[in-house]
Design a protein around this motif. Sequence first.
Motif, PDB file in Angstrom:
ATOM      1  N   GLU A  41       1.455  14.168   4.299  1.00 52.69           N
ATOM      2  CA  GLU A  41       2.326  14.177   3.123  1.00 52.69           C
ATOM      3  C   GLU A  41       2.296  12.809   2.443  1.00 52.69           C
ATOM      4  OE1 GLU A  41       4.534  16.804   2.076  1.00 52.69           O
ATOM      5  OE2 GLU A  41       3.303  18.021   3.416  1.00 52.69           O
ATOM      6  N   GLY A  42       2.708  12.773   1.203  1.00 55.81           N
ATOM      7  CA  GLY A  42       2.909  11.494   0.533  1.00 55.81           C
ATOM      8  C   GLY A  42       4.134  10.793   1.091  1.00 55.81           C
ATOM      9  N   LYS A  43       4.309   9.528   0.736  1.00 54.74           N
ATOM     10  CA  LYS A  43       5.471   8.781   1.224  1.00 54.74           C
ATOM     11  C   LYS A  43       6.744   9.390   0.634  1.00 54.74           C
ATOM     12  CE  LYS A  43       3.000   5.760   3.440  1.00 54.74           C
ATOM     13  NZ  LYS A  43       1.784   6.598   3.395  1.00 54.74           N
ATOM     14  N   THR A  82      -2.829  -8.649   3.068  1.00 50.84           N
ATOM     15  CA  THR A  82      -2.749  -8.425   4.518  1.00 50.84           C
ATOM     16  C   THR A  82      -3.656  -9.354   5.316  1.00 50.84           C
ATOM     17  OG1 THR A  82      -4.440  -6.696   4.356  1.00 50.84           O
ATOM     18  CG2 THR A  82      -2.142  -5.990   4.193  1.00 50.84           C
ATOM     19  N   ASP A  83      -4.277 -10.340   4.633  1.00 52.18           N
ATOM     20  CA  ASP A  83      -5.137 -11.288   5.346  1.00 52.18           C
ATOM     21  C   ASP A  83      -4.348 -12.519   5.772  1.00 52.18           C
ATOM     22  OD1 ASP A  83      -7.320  -9.647   5.133  1.00 52.18           O
ATOM     23  OD2 ASP A  83      -7.973 -10.495   3.222  1.00 52.18           O
ATOM     24  N   GLU A  84      -5.079 -13.520   6.264  1.00 50.87           N
ATOM     25  CA  GLU A  84      -4.429 -14.746   6.733  1.00 50.87           C
ATOM     26  C   GLU A  84      -4.184 -15.708   5.579  1.00 50.87           C
ATOM     27  OE1 GLU A  84      -6.338 -16.510  10.139  1.00 50.87           O
ATOM     28  OE2 GLU A  84      -6.971 -14.572  10.862  1.00 50.87           O
ATOM     29  N   ALA A 124       5.258  -6.825   0.668  1.00 52.28           N
ATOM     30  CA  ALA A 124       4.252  -7.757   0.138  1.00 52.28           C
ATOM     31  C   ALA A 124       3.024  -7.849   1.033  1.00 52.28           C
ATOM     32  CB  ALA A 124       4.874  -9.144  -0.046  1.00 52.28           C
ATOM     33  N   HIS A 125       3.183  -7.482   2.312  1.00 57.24           N
ATOM     34  CA  HIS A 125       2.091  -7.717   3.266  1.00 57.24           C
ATOM     35  C   HIS A 125       1.790  -6.513   4.163  1.00 57.24           C
ATOM     36  CE1 HIS A 125       2.264 -11.788   1.818  1.00 57.24           C
ATOM     37  NE2 HIS A 125       3.555 -11.834   2.099  1.00 57.24           N
ATOM     38  N   ASP A 126       2.127  -5.337   3.690  1.00 56.16           N
ATOM     39  CA  ASP A 126       1.813  -4.106   4.419  1.00 56.16           C
ATOM     40  C   ASP A 126       1.579  -3.010   3.385  1.00 56.16           C
ATOM     41  OD1 ASP A 126       2.210  -2.596   7.296  1.00 56.16           O
ATOM     42  OD2 ASP A 126       2.915  -1.362   5.621  1.00 56.16           O
ATOM     43  N   GLU A 127       0.429  -2.348   3.453  1.00 55.04           N
ATOM     44  CA  GLU A 127       0.068  -1.366   2.429  1.00 55.04           C
ATOM     45  C   GLU A 127       1.039  -0.199   2.379  1.00 55.04           C
ATOM     46  OE1 GLU A 127      -3.985  -0.291   3.086  1.00 55.04           O
ATOM     47  OE2 GLU A 127      -4.763  -2.276   2.572  1.00 55.04           O
ATOM     48  N   ARG A 128       1.439   0.288   3.570  1.00 53.51           N
ATOM     49  CA  ARG A 128       2.366   1.424   3.611  1.00 53.51           C
ATOM     50  C   ARG A 128       3.719   1.033   3.012  1.00 53.51           C
ATOM     51  NH1 ARG A 128       4.539   2.334   9.362  1.00 53.51           N
ATOM     52  NH2 ARG A 128       5.647   0.475   8.628  1.00 53.51           N
ATOM     53  N   ASP A 129       4.240  -0.120   3.434  1.00 51.06           N
ATOM     54  CA  ASP A 129       5.535  -0.584   2.934  1.00 51.06           C
ATOM     55  C   ASP A 129       5.482  -0.848   1.428  1.00 51.06           C
ATOM     56  OD1 ASP A 129       6.234  -0.490   5.590  1.00 51.06           O
ATOM     57  OD2 ASP A 129       6.312  -2.662   5.884  1.00 51.06           O
ATOM     58  N   PHE A 130       4.323  -1.365   0.963  1.00 54.47           N
ATOM     59  CA  PHE A 130       4.156  -1.674  -0.457  1.00 54.47           C
ATOM     60  C   PHE A 130       4.180  -0.385  -1.278  1.00 54.47           C
ATOM     61  CE2 PHE A 130       1.521  -2.349  -4.235  1.00 54.47           C
ATOM     62  CZ  PHE A 130       2.055  -3.531  -4.744  1.00 54.47           C
ATOM     63  N   GLU A 131       3.475   0.619  -0.798  1.00 52.81           N
ATOM     64  CA  GLU A 131       3.433   1.903  -1.504  1.00 52.81           C
ATOM     65  C   GLU A 131       4.827   2.501  -1.605  1.00 52.81           C
ATOM     66  OE1 GLU A 131       1.536   6.380  -0.828  1.00 52.81           O
ATOM     67  OE2 GLU A 131       0.629   4.662   0.200  1.00 52.81           O
ATOM     68  N   PHE A 132       5.585   2.433  -0.508  1.00 58.00           N
ATOM     69  CA  PHE A 132       6.939   3.000  -0.484  1.00 58.00           C
ATOM     70  C   PHE A 132       7.861   2.215  -1.415  1.00 58.00           C
ATOM     71  CE2 PHE A 132      11.171   3.715   1.310  1.00 58.00           C
ATOM     72  CZ  PHE A 132      11.166   5.091   1.543  1.00 58.00           C
ATOM     73  N   ALA A 133       7.787   0.870  -1.331  1.00 56.86           N
ATOM     74  CA  ALA A 133       8.654   0.025  -2.169  1.00 56.86           C
ATOM     75  C   ALA A 133       8.350   0.223  -3.649  1.00 56.86           C
ATOM     76  CB  ALA A 133       8.477  -1.438  -1.775  1.00 56.86           C
ATOM     77  N   SER A 134       7.071   0.345  -3.995  1.00 55.19           N
ATOM     78  CA  SER A 134       6.689   0.556  -5.390  1.00 55.19           C
ATOM     79  C   SER A 134       7.206   1.895  -5.894  1.00 55.19           C
ATOM     80  CB  SER A 134       5.162   0.498  -5.527  1.00 55.19           C
ATOM     81  OG  SER A 134       4.663  -0.751  -5.094  1.00 55.19           O
ATOM     82  N   GLN A 135       7.153   2.906  -5.017  1.00 53.06           N
ATOM     83  CA  GLN A 135       7.584   4.252  -5.402  1.00 53.06           C
ATOM     84  C   GLN A 135       9.085   4.306  -5.668  1.00 53.06           C
ATOM     85  OE1 GLN A 135       5.937   7.280  -2.846  1.00 53.06           O
ATOM     86  NE2 GLN A 135       7.591   8.717  -3.246  1.00 53.06           N
ATOM     87  N   TYR A 136       9.850   3.515  -4.895  1.00 58.99           N
ATOM     88  CA  TYR A 136      11.317   3.588  -4.997  1.00 58.99           C
ATOM     89  C   TYR A 136      11.932   2.310  -5.587  1.00 58.99           C
ATOM     90  CZ  TYR A 136      10.943   7.867  -2.252  1.00 58.99           C
ATOM     91  OH  TYR A 136      10.625   9.142  -1.819  1.00 58.99           O
TER      92      TYR A 136
END
Length: 813
Positions: free
Chosen positions: A306-308, A376-378, A348-360
């Motif tokens: 499913e989507g986020k 997500t790099d150093e 800012a540093h996790d793709e899943r969290d970023f997608e969710f935060a952008s959506q909401y």
Amino acid sequence: MSYSPSEIEKKWQAVWEEERAYEPDEGLEREKKYILSMFPFPSGRLHMGHVRNYAIGDALARYYRKQNFNVLHPIGWDAFGMPAENAAIKHGRHPKEWTYSNIDYMRQELSSLGFSFSKTREFATCDPLYTKWEQEFIIKMFQQKLLYRESTTVNWCQECHTVLANEQVEEGCCWRCDNEVQLKEMPGYYLDIIKYADELLADLDQLEDKWPSQVLTMQKNWIGKSQGLEFSFELTDASKKKLGGNFERFQVFTTRPDTIYGVTYSALAPEHPITKYLIENNLMDSQTTQRIVDISNMTEIERAKEGKEGYDLGIEVIHPLTGEHTPVWTANFVLASYGGGAVMAVPAHDERDFEFASQYNLPIKRVISGGELPYTDEGLLQNSDIFTNEQNRSAKASIIKLFEEKNLGQGTTNFKLRNWGVSRQRYWGAPIPFVHCKKCGLVPEKIENLPIALPDDVAITGEGNPLENHPTWKNCSCPQCGADAIRETDTLDTFVQSSWYQLRYATNPQKWNTEGINKEEADYWLGVDQYIGGIEHAILHLLYARFFTKVLRDLDYCSVDEPFERLLTQGMVLKNGAKMSKSKGNTVDPDQLIAEYGADTARLFVLFAAPPQKELEWNDSAVEGAFRFLKKLYDRKDKVSHSSLPSIDQSSLGSKSKEARAKVYEALKKSTDVYTKTFAFNTLIAACMEALNALDKQEDKAVWSEGLYIILHLLEPIAPHITTELSQELFQRANLKESIVMQEEVFVQDSITLAITINGKKRTQVEVSPTASKEEILVVAKEAGAKWLEGMDIIKEIVVPNKLVNLVVKPSA
């Protein structure tokens, strides 16, 4: 007499049984080899996948017997399970009767293929004696707190009316019936496999280069070890009040403590106790509540597709270092089974969290310098208080240390691996040997009362658990206080039976009544030297068997750490590009194949058509080809003039006889690697075919005798009936009992053929002595290519040893 497979095969199968040819020594002195193929479920008929699996194992077992090893090569029946109950419902047959009648039929099928299984060590996992010892192990695991009972959310298959382990859910569906799996809360028994997670992971190193790398990777990923920080988010006073004072805080686990200052929200699983409290107390609107309930009823795999999706729970927590208030959401990507069902979110540093935060439209705070978000790099930390300008990787340990010094959290290890739920609400399984007593609670049965056997008088309708519905079976006395009690009606997951069968085979059957596993014999035979089965068992069976072996070691039943030293995963048998199945109408009946061509043809084909690790595409004409080769081999017996391995003067032979000897010994040289390392039986069979063709081109009787002596020796593990028949008739089976010494002289060539190329184009070829110098070769080459060299200047001369001479030329000036 012409080749008659049926007559020859029945004759030798009877001889082998009379000779007890395939029983291992009872003594433990000789060097051993334990060859084991995964045992079959007694479905009623063998399929070609079985034939391939067991042909591979049998070839290895027969090879090692000829090398004078003490060989254990057993077979049994993985006999409990839902198909027997489904058959009972469909055909009105008792699962026990259905299972044992299938075993009788399939045993005959295996015998007709000439597989060299031990007859005395055969058992079915539904045998009460097998159940007795399994129940003893389960009780001892309970006593060691490795088995426990608790109520949790489980995977439920409505079609099979039973619970499934996580490993048995495939893309949201039941691994057996392919129906959609639901989530359901109910009590059950669990084996604490997580206690062994570190060892299960570390010991995979012992299996490097012995197991397929793909299987090792799958197990590593399934165990899923991660190290990080565990800490608590304390709820704000207002949130505590909203939750009725029932919650003070919740724990989270993160593998990224370096991003702690970038947390802008946290998220709970839909099943988390706080989420459930909000739902049960109507603290959210009905539409939100219903949607969260719907998500909680999805399996983990369904959610991943499913989507986020998430919902603000209307509560906040306090950041443990900054004191900032951050909102708490519930989200479909947070799993109750991992990290306590709660996560800190750093968009800012996790793709899943970023997608969710952008959506909401949730805040995003960068704390690592670098590229565009999500980064997500150093990099160097920023906006991170005293850790600003530190490298984020090195700051992880410092931030964990700060949490520990302030008693806010601690460094810890987490696993994706979940404890193994072994309860099944079905009849045809091993009863879990516990009793429910109102006074004493959960009580294990007394060891002397084992086995707790299944009742035969059950009604199997497909509705509910037949043991639960039985009028008397579950009524018993408490083993502890003697009061009336209720017997446990759940049965064990069938993967329990296949997790220790390798140890049962290792115990002398004369001791089966008095002990489940004999430690001395188990330590002698284990680990299994070569294990053979499908890659579909990479996680389920292989992980469970490794776990069970380690547990039984710690319970002092054996001393081995790993059950299977080497693993071969054979490919599927396909027809018309698809896996054989009755529904596709593309199956091949082994019985019919044997009746038409004989067992040796079936065995030769499945080992010749493709390397064992690759998929095998069925080919009727290739089956015919295998039969023709065996017939040709049989017909050449009249060429033999010696009853033993002849002594041959190589120097007296003609070129064709020398070439034939070389081909025969090339096959012999190849055989050791094939049988002990590569299992590329197709290459060995091809080499034997080439050798027979080369023998056909010469007439020397001694060379024929030597050639067949060796070819029959090499092919006996693959096609045992015809090779034993011919070996008996021609050599009194001496060639099957002794090692054959390599004759290196056959590889010494009288001459070698070199291609002559001019400017890279082949023009002719020459024969030269193997000892000819480069200068001598060039002289011959130029003579042979003289007409192409007229009017040319040679500007380069290239000699490739044993292959060619290339002369680079240009027109003369």
